[in-house]
Motif scaffolding. Structure first.
Motif: not given
Ligand code: KG4
Ligand code: ZN
Length: 338
Positions: A167-172, A219-220, A241-246
């Motif tokens: 859900e977090a991946f999809d919403k971002v 949210t961040s 995407a890279a920073s979120f995924t890390k």
């Protein structure tokens, strides 16, 4: 024995025929009718549309599954159906259909928990895999760490306290303008960006627990994007995407590391749609290598929702004597939920 299985918990209608013999598990057919193109228009799954779409195709994909496998209903030893957790209207289509088919043809009916099914997808690719092991189920609707002590023995030891990882991946992804579901595209973009470009808060809940919280992280990232837009500052989707995924990978591996210490288990299994994420797979594989543990993951084609995985868990439930009677129902959560 042959198992005919059904999966309709969300936006994929699937029917499969799988063969189980001593030590061998084969997928003879695994038909998946995806509704993604329909739900894309709305930016997410619309439950009623999902139920109606399951109704439209469930009969035809059942014929297709039997035909592709080259078998008829008379050859089927059991019918397995996912009856929890998921969208209630969507689950009810699969449950009602499987029930009618089973009782009209005198075939044993086996209810299967969808999350256990995700984990069981591993048995096709890794026939040598046996419990006990530590499992991470990571999908669009669920995020949990489980101690699997037997083929039908699951104990939750950690979970998300709010949003699921997918859900977090999809919403971002959605806020960055990616079509639903954004997970796979986020994976591709992350490979092109700088994982250290932006610092986001961890999704690992602080303290001596094995829980996650993806809501704050999500949210961040969304606030970061909105701030850039308000200030008229450009941003790199790849870097985000890279920073979120890390951050996701670091959070998950941190809790997995703690779970390994807490349980002493030596085999790590991942499953669910998000288990297809290449960065997450690499991160967990690296952790397992460092700790000298065995790592199991299904092929990417079996990470997402599919009926073969329901047959795999259904087989063990069948061996354990689990049978449904004509009163079988579907449950959005709870009941025989893990
Ligand atoms: O297991 P699944 O098919 O359905 C549920 O049970 O929820 O998981 C779907 C989720 C979606 O959120 C999708 O975006 C995510 O899995 N997903 C991914 C990737 N492929 C699918 N997330 C991150 N990276 C991927 N490569
Ligand atoms: Zn799923």
């Amino acid at each position: 024995m042959l198992i005919l299985s059904f999966e309709s918990s969300c936006d994929e209608t699937s029917a499969a025929v799988c063969a189980f013999e001593d030590g061998s598990k084969r997928i003879l057919s695994n038909i998946i009718a995806s509704q993604v193109e329909t739900h894309k228009l709305y930016g997410g799954v619309v439950p009623e549309i999902a139920s109606r779409a399951h109704c439209d195709v469930i009969s035809s994909i059942t014929y297709e599954a039997l035909e592709t496998a080259g078998v008829s209903l008379a050859d089927v030893g059991a019918i397995a159906v996912a009856n929890t957790p998921g969208l209630i209207g969507a689950l009810l289509v699969g449950v009602s259909f499987a029930k009618s088919l089973a009782f009209a043809n005198n075939i044993p009916l086996v209810p299967v928990n969808h999350i256990k099914g995700h984990i069981a997808a591993n048995y096709f690719a890794h026939p040598e895999l046996e419990p006990p092991f530590l499992a991470l189920a990571a999908s669009g609707g669920h995020t949990s760490l489980m101690r699997v002590s037997g083929f039908t023995s699951f104990e939750p030891i950690g979970a998300t306290r709010d949003d699921a990882i997918g859900e977090a991946f999809d919403k971002v992804g959605r806020v960055m303008g990616l079509p639903y579901p954004g997970g796979a595209e986020m994976d591709r973009l992350a490979s092109l960006g700088d994982p250290d470009a932006i610092k986001f808060p961890s999704a690992a809940v602080a303290g001596d627990n094995l829980d996650f919280s993806f809501s704050g992280l999500k949210t961040s990232v969304i606030n970061y994007l909105h701030t850039c837009e308000q200030k008229g500052v450009g941003y790199s989707r790849e870097d985000i995407a890279a920073s979120f995924t890390k951050t996701v990978v670091t959070s998950v591996t941190k809790k997995l590391d703690m779970a390994i210490d807490a349980t002493g288990l030596e085999k790590i299994v991942i499953a669910g749609g998000v288990a297809a994420n290449s960065h997450l797979r690499e991160g967990i594989e690296a952790l397992c290598k460092k700790r000298g543990l065995e790592f199991f993951t299904p092929p990417k084609s079996l990470c997402g929702d599919n009926a073969a995985m329901i047959a795999a868990q259904g087989y063990y439930e069948y061996l354990a004597g689990v049978r449904a009677d004509t009163s079988l129902n579907a449950y959005a959560s709870g009941r025989n939920d893990i």
